[in-house]
Design a protein around this motif. Structure first.
Motif, PDB file in Angstrom:
ATOM      1  N   VAL A   1       0.843  -1.201   0.000  1.00  0.00           N
ATOM      2  CA  VAL A   1       0.000   0.000   0.000  1.00  0.00           C
ATOM      3  C   VAL A   1       0.876   1.247   0.000  1.00  0.00           C
ATOM      4  O   VAL A   1       0.605   2.210  -0.723  1.00  0.00           O
ATOM      5  CB  VAL A   1      -0.969  -0.013   1.208  1.00  0.00           C
ATOM      6  CG1 VAL A   1      -1.652   1.329   1.386  1.00  0.00           C
ATOM      7  CG2 VAL A   1      -2.001  -1.122   1.047  1.00  0.00           C
ATOM      8  N   TRP A   2       1.952   1.225   0.800  1.00  0.00           N
ATOM      9  CA  TRP A   2       2.872   2.365   0.807  1.00  0.00           C
ATOM     10  C   TRP A   2       3.481   2.556  -0.577  1.00  0.00           C
ATOM     11  O   TRP A   2       3.591   3.681  -1.058  1.00  0.00           O
ATOM     12  CB  TRP A   2       3.980   2.160   1.848  1.00  0.00           C
ATOM     13  CG  TRP A   2       4.891   3.339   1.935  1.00  0.00           C
ATOM     14  CD1 TRP A   2       4.759   4.417   2.756  1.00  0.00           C
ATOM     15  CD2 TRP A   2       6.061   3.586   1.140  1.00  0.00           C
ATOM     16  NE1 TRP A   2       5.778   5.311   2.516  1.00  0.00           N
ATOM     17  CE2 TRP A   2       6.589   4.828   1.533  1.00  0.00           C
ATOM     18  CE3 TRP A   2       6.703   2.869   0.133  1.00  0.00           C
ATOM     19  CZ2 TRP A   2       7.735   5.370   0.957  1.00  0.00           C
ATOM     20  CZ3 TRP A   2       7.843   3.410  -0.441  1.00  0.00           C
ATOM     21  CH2 TRP A   2       8.347   4.644  -0.023  1.00  0.00           C
ATOM     22  N   LEU A   3       3.881   1.475  -1.227  1.00  0.00           N
ATOM     23  CA  LEU A   3       4.459   1.575  -2.574  1.00  0.00           C
ATOM     24  C   LEU A   3       3.455   2.162  -3.562  1.00  0.00           C
ATOM     25  O   LEU A   3       3.804   2.970  -4.419  1.00  0.00           O
ATOM     26  CB  LEU A   3       4.921   0.206  -3.073  1.00  0.00           C
ATOM     27  CG  LEU A   3       6.214  -0.329  -2.476  1.00  0.00           C
ATOM     28  CD1 LEU A   3       6.415  -1.786  -2.859  1.00  0.00           C
ATOM     29  CD2 LEU A   3       7.403   0.499  -2.913  1.00  0.00           C
ATOM     30  N   ASP A   4       2.192   1.757  -3.417  1.00  0.00           N
ATOM     31  CA  ASP A   4       1.156   2.212  -4.346  1.00  0.00           C
ATOM     32  C   ASP A   4       0.758   3.668  -4.116  1.00  0.00           C
ATOM     33  O   ASP A   4       0.466   4.393  -5.062  1.00  0.00           O
ATOM     34  CB  ASP A   4      -0.090   1.326  -4.237  1.00  0.00           C
ATOM     35  CG  ASP A   4       0.147  -0.081  -4.762  1.00  0.00           C
ATOM     36  OD1 ASP A   4       1.144  -0.288  -5.496  1.00  0.00           O
ATOM     37  OD2 ASP A   4      -0.643  -0.977  -4.428  1.00  0.00           O
ATOM     38  N   TYR A   5       0.735   4.103  -2.843  1.00  0.00           N
ATOM     39  CA  TYR A   5       0.167   5.408  -2.538  1.00  0.00           C
ATOM     40  C   TYR A   5       1.091   6.360  -1.781  1.00  0.00           C
ATOM     41  O   TYR A   5       0.919   7.568  -1.869  1.00  0.00           O
ATOM     42  CB  TYR A   5      -1.116   5.239  -1.715  1.00  0.00           C
ATOM     43  CG  TYR A   5      -2.146   4.418  -2.430  1.00  0.00           C
ATOM     44  CD1 TYR A   5      -2.834   4.926  -3.524  1.00  0.00           C
ATOM     45  CD2 TYR A   5      -2.422   3.117  -2.031  1.00  0.00           C
ATOM     46  CE1 TYR A   5      -3.771   4.165  -4.195  1.00  0.00           C
ATOM     47  CE2 TYR A   5      -3.359   2.342  -2.691  1.00  0.00           C
ATOM     48  CZ  TYR A   5      -4.032   2.870  -3.767  1.00  0.00           C
ATOM     49  OH  TYR A   5      -4.957   2.119  -4.432  1.00  0.00           O
TER      50      TYR A   5
END
Length: 124
Positions: free
Chosen positions: A34-38
């Motif tokens: 999720v961190w990588l995506d957002y």
């Protein structure tokens, strides 16, 4: 202690106990994704990075952790330097000695990212 005991399940007959793996590492990998995506645009270090390195020790989640780690390193030199600062080098070095074929493409990519950043720092 309570969380550990919750992972044990006693059969109704009472003669055996089964163990359920903790979802902690899977949840941390999901949070990292999720961190990588957002969150990666902010360039604030992900809290899960040290945990992702620990997950590399687990065969159950290793491929997913390496894939996510490769995506993180692909964000640029700042990400590689951050990963090096939390101690990625010994983990990758150890895994490079592994005979697991499915890990090789991911490990080669990660190693190439580390070497690319290292050669940049040598030129400066």
């Amino acid at each position: 202690l309570d969380l550990c005991l919750q992972q044990l399940t006693v059969k109704p007959s009472g003669d055996s106990v089964s163990f359920t793996h903790s979802p902690f590492f899977a949840e941390q990998l999901t949070a990292f994704k999720v961190w990588l995506d957002y969150g990666s645009q902010v360039r604030r270090p992900p809290e899960q990075l040290p945990i992702v390195l620990q997950v590399l020790l687990s065969q159950v989640h290793r491929v997913r952790a390496l894939d996510l780690l490769g995506k993180f390193l692909d964000l640029g030199p700042w990400a590689v330097n951050l990963a090096l600062s939390v101690g990625i080098f010994p983990y990758v070095l150890k895994l490079l000695q592994s005979s697991a074929r499915e890990l090789r493409p991911l490990l080669v990519f990660i190693w190439a990212k580390i070497l690319a950043v290292d050669s940049v720092s040598l030129d400066e």
